[in-house]
Design a protein around this motif. Structure first.
Motif, mmCIF file in Angstrom:
data_model
loop_
_atom_site.group_PDB
_atom_site.id
_atom_site.type_symbol
_atom_site.label_atom_id
_atom_site.label_comp_id
_atom_site.label_asym_id
_atom_site.label_seq_id
_atom_site.Cartn_x
_atom_site.Cartn_y
_atom_site.Cartn_z
ATOM 1 N N LEU A 6 99.381 -41.297 -87.097
ATOM 2 C CA LEU A 6 99.437 -42.633 -86.494
ATOM 3 C C LEU A 6 98.061 -43.033 -85.972
ATOM 4 O O LEU A 6 97.614 -44.169 -86.160
ATOM 5 C CB LEU A 6 100.473 -42.644 -85.362
ATOM 6 C CG LEU A 6 100.625 -43.964 -84.590
ATOM 7 C CD1 LEU A 6 101.082 -45.080 -85.524
ATOM 8 C CD2 LEU A 6 101.594 -43.804 -83.427
ATOM 9 N N GLY A 7 97.398 -42.067 -85.309
ATOM 10 C CA GLY A 7 96.074 -42.335 -84.763
ATOM 11 C C GLY A 7 95.063 -42.677 -85.846
ATOM 12 O O GLY A 7 94.242 -43.593 -85.686
ATOM 13 N N ILE A 8 95.105 -41.951 -86.949
ATOM 14 C CA ILE A 8 94.190 -42.205 -88.077
ATOM 15 C C ILE A 8 94.395 -43.623 -88.611
ATOM 16 O O ILE A 8 93.432 -44.347 -88.892
ATOM 17 C CB ILE A 8 94.401 -41.158 -89.192
ATOM 18 C CG1 ILE A 8 93.941 -39.776 -88.723
ATOM 19 C CG2 ILE A 8 93.636 -41.560 -90.457
ATOM 20 C CD1 ILE A 8 94.382 -38.629 -89.627
ATOM 21 N N SER A 9 95.641 -44.040 -88.744
ATOM 22 C CA SER A 9 95.964 -45.380 -89.265
ATOM 23 C C SER A 9 95.440 -46.478 -88.334
ATOM 24 O O SER A 9 94.823 -47.461 -88.790
ATOM 25 C CB SER A 9 97.481 -45.538 -89.432
ATOM 26 O OG SER A 9 97.994 -44.533 -90.274
ATOM 27 N N VAL A 10 95.655 -46.299 -87.030
ATOM 28 C CA VAL A 10 95.210 -47.305 -86.049
ATOM 29 C C VAL A 10 93.686 -47.389 -86.006
ATOM 30 O O VAL A 10 93.106 -48.476 -85.927
ATOM 31 C CB VAL A 10 95.782 -46.979 -84.648
ATOM 32 C CG1 VAL A 10 95.132 -47.868 -83.582
ATOM 33 C CG2 VAL A 10 97.293 -47.174 -84.644
ATOM 34 N N MET A 11 93.017 -46.234 -86.070
ATOM 35 C CA MET A 11 91.548 -46.227 -86.054
ATOM 36 C C MET A 11 90.981 -46.918 -87.293
ATOM 37 O O MET A 11 89.963 -47.614 -87.219
ATOM 38 C CB MET A 11 91.020 -44.794 -85.981
ATOM 39 C CG MET A 11 91.252 -44.087 -84.650
ATOM 40 S SD MET A 11 90.526 -44.960 -83.254
ATOM 41 C CE MET A 11 92.006 -45.563 -82.446
ATOM 42 N N PHE A 12 91.638 -46.751 -88.421
ATOM 43 C CA PHE A 12 91.196 -47.407 -89.656
ATOM 44 C C PHE A 12 91.305 -48.931 -89.512
ATOM 45 O O PHE A 12 90.384 -49.671 -89.905
ATOM 46 C CB PHE A 12 92.049 -46.921 -90.839
ATOM 47 C CG PHE A 12 91.655 -47.529 -92.153
ATOM 48 C CD1 PHE A 12 90.472 -47.155 -92.787
ATOM 49 C CD2 PHE A 12 92.465 -48.494 -92.749
ATOM 50 C CE1 PHE A 12 90.102 -47.730 -94.001
ATOM 51 C CE2 PHE A 12 92.101 -49.069 -93.954
ATOM 52 C CZ PHE A 12 90.918 -48.687 -94.579
ATOM 53 N N ILE A 13 92.413 -49.390 -88.934
ATOM 54 C CA ILE A 13 92.592 -50.832 -88.690
ATOM 55 C C ILE A 13 91.510 -51.345 -87.737
ATOM 56 O O ILE A 13 90.934 -52.417 -87.936
ATOM 57 C CB ILE A 13 94.003 -51.118 -88.119
ATOM 58 C CG1 ILE A 13 95.078 -50.810 -89.161
ATOM 59 C CG2 ILE A 13 94.124 -52.566 -87.650
ATOM 60 C CD1 ILE A 13 96.493 -50.797 -88.611
ATOM 61 N N ALA A 14 91.233 -50.550 -86.684
ATOM 62 C CA ALA A 14 90.223 -50.936 -85.691
ATOM 63 C C ALA A 14 88.838 -51.071 -86.317
ATOM 64 O O ALA A 14 88.095 -52.012 -86.026
ATOM 65 C CB ALA A 14 90.185 -49.901 -84.560
ATOM 66 N N VAL A 15 88.494 -50.135 -87.197
ATOM 67 C CA VAL A 15 87.183 -50.174 -87.871
ATOM 68 C C VAL A 15 87.042 -51.459 -88.692
ATOM 69 O O VAL A 15 86.038 -52.180 -88.582
ATOM 70 C CB VAL A 15 86.987 -48.933 -88.774
ATOM 71 C CG1 VAL A 15 85.767 -49.115 -89.675
ATOM 72 C CG2 VAL A 15 86.806 -47.679 -87.922
ATOM 73 N N LEU A 16 88.048 -51.764 -89.510
ATOM 74 C CA LEU A 16 87.983 -52.952 -90.370
ATOM 75 C C LEU A 16 87.915 -54.246 -89.567
ATOM 76 O O LEU A 16 87.082 -55.125 -89.830
ATOM 77 C CB LEU A 16 89.212 -52.993 -91.295
ATOM 78 C CG LEU A 16 89.254 -51.989 -92.448
ATOM 79 C CD1 LEU A 16 90.528 -52.175 -93.263
ATOM 80 C CD2 LEU A 16 88.034 -52.146 -93.360
ATOM 81 N N LEU A 17 88.778 -54.351 -88.552
ATOM 82 C CA LEU A 17 88.836 -55.584 -87.753
ATOM 83 C C LEU A 17 87.541 -55.792 -86.975
ATOM 84 O O LEU A 17 86.996 -56.908 -86.915
ATOM 85 C CB LEU A 17 90.034 -55.522 -86.796
ATOM 86 C CG LEU A 17 90.385 -56.809 -86.042
ATOM 87 C CD1 LEU A 17 90.645 -57.953 -87.016
ATOM 88 C CD2 LEU A 17 91.612 -56.586 -85.159
ATOM 89 N N ASN A 18 87.005 -54.723 -86.392
ATOM 90 C CA ASN A 18 85.781 -54.853 -85.608
ATOM 91 C C ASN A 18 84.557 -55.147 -86.474
ATOM 92 O O ASN A 18 83.624 -55.815 -86.029
ATOM 93 C CB ASN A 18 85.540 -53.581 -84.788
ATOM 94 C CG ASN A 18 86.411 -53.522 -83.551
ATOM 95 O OD1 ASN A 18 86.721 -54.547 -82.953
ATOM 96 N ND2 ASN A 18 86.830 -52.326 -83.181
ATOM 97 N N ILE A 19 84.536 -54.643 -87.700
ATOM 98 C CA ILE A 19 83.428 -54.964 -88.618
ATOM 99 C C ILE A 19 83.391 -56.471 -88.883
ATOM 100 O O ILE A 19 82.333 -57.112 -88.834
ATOM 101 C CB ILE A 19 83.579 -54.190 -89.947
ATOM 102 C CG1 ILE A 19 83.197 -52.711 -89.742
ATOM 103 C CG2 ILE A 19 82.689 -54.803 -91.033
ATOM 104 C CD1 ILE A 19 83.444 -51.840 -90.973
ATOM 105 N N ILE A 20 84.564 -57.043 -89.134
ATOM 106 C CA ILE A 20 84.645 -58.483 -89.435
ATOM 107 C C ILE A 20 84.243 -59.323 -88.229
ATOM 108 O O ILE A 20 83.395 -60.224 -88.321
ATOM 109 C CB ILE A 20 86.077 -58.856 -89.890
ATOM 110 C CG1 ILE A 20 86.411 -58.169 -91.222
ATOM 111 C CG2 ILE A 20 86.223 -60.376 -90.041
ATOM 112 C CD1 ILE A 20 87.877 -58.223 -91.610
#
Length: 330
Positions: A115-129
């Motif tokens: 779950l943590g890996i999935s949330v961190m991946f979402i965070a990386v993409l959203l923050n890059i944008i």
């Protein structure tokens, strides 16, 4: 699109993304029991607070000058940037404290990493944008507050990515001690970003001069008019106030130059500087080139006259003494 509308839009977008990510990370951190995810949640919460500050400062700094603030409201952005930097530093120190305590006390917790890996991946993409948009608008509008918010989110990209990699390693190796170690490494990145933002904001608040490169470009523009205008030595004063640059200088013209000609040259120089730095306030003081020279001549004449009078006085006094001595001899 209007500059102020664009700034408000990206500041509002930053708030929205931080609300979503903070909520996701807090929930995930509690469910998984991972300290590095909880530290990321704290980081995102500081980002959220910083985004709210940014939005407030952007709205406030966009107001025109008034009786209470005749030079405008630009320093609200610098003050906001300073507070944001302090928030990042405090968040990083808290993470270091909690992670160190976990390592020293040897607290090991079973973590649910998928779950943590999935949330961190979402965070990386959203923050890059979002950080890309913040930096883009900050560059266009020279907004330190938006720049600071972009730095917030960029550190969140690095830290979220680091946590994601760490969670993957923990899942592969089973070593839960990597959790607080990664949290400390993440906090180091956060601390560096906070220090950089605070330093830049403090320099602006204390009216630190613009970089030498900026001053040099302004001097280069003035030198084009060297046939008639002379830049007074060390007369350029330039500072950053929120999104605006304040530039002052003194130009010297030959004494026979008309006021109209001086004004025309000053206007041309101002326009060229504003092309280079669109959001700036320029003040040019014109004075006659002979002023300093004449002042020196007057001073020298006064000194010479005083010395001459003193010499004549001494000579006259000496002549009287000689005359009186001669009378006594008779």
């Amino acid at each position: 699109m209007d500059i102020h509308y664009k700034k408000n839009l990206v500041a509002g977008l930053s708030i929205t993304s931080n609300v979503v990510l903070t909520a996701l990370k807090i929930i995930t951190g509690i469910i998984s029991g991972s300290l590095c995810i909880i530290s990321e949640a704290i980081h995102s919460f500081s980002d959220l607070f910083a985004s709210l500050l940014t939005f407030f400062s952007v709205v406030k700094s966009s107001k025109p000058a008034d009786d209470d603030h005749p030079y405008g409201h630009g320093k609200y952005e610098d003050l906001s940037g300073f507070i944001e930097g302090l928030l990042i530093i405090c968040a990083s120190l808290f993470i270091i404290y909690e992670a160190s305590k976990k390592i020293i006390l040897g607290i090991n917790m079973d973590t649910e990493n998928l779950l943590g890996i999935s949330v961190m991946f979402i965070a990386v993409l959203l923050n890059i944008i979002v950080s890309f948009l913040l930096f883009k608008v900050a560059k266009e509008t020279h907004s330190i507050s938006l720049y600071a918010d972009g730095e917030h989110l960029r550190t969140d990209v690095y830290s979220s990515f680091g946590v994601m990699v760490g969670l993957i390693l923990i899942k592969i190796t089973g070593y839960s001690v990597l959790d607080p170690v990664i949290a400390i490494l993440v906090s180091g990145i956060i601390f560096k970003a906070g220090y950089s933002i605070s330093k830049k904001a403090v320099n602006n608040l204390l009216d630190h001069s613009l970089p030498f490169e900026n001053i040099d470009k302004i001097e280069h523009i003035v030198q084009k008019y060297a046939y008639i205008a002379t830049l007074k030595y060390h007369s350029i004063k330039a500072r950053q106030v929120g999104p605006t640059k304040d530039i002052d200088m003194v130009l010297q013209f030959p004494e026979n130059t008309s006021i109209c000609e001086c004004h025309k040259i000053c206007d041309e120089i101002e326009k060229q500087i504003q092309v280079l730095y669109p959001n700036c306030s320029i003040s040019i003081h014109a004075e006659p080139l002979c002023y300093k020279k004449n002042a020196k001549i007057i001073v020298i004449k006064n000194i010479l006259n005083n010395r001459l009078l003193h010499f004549l006085y001494k000579s006259e006094k000496k002549a009287i003494l000689v005359y009186n001595s001669g009378i006594k001899h008779y």
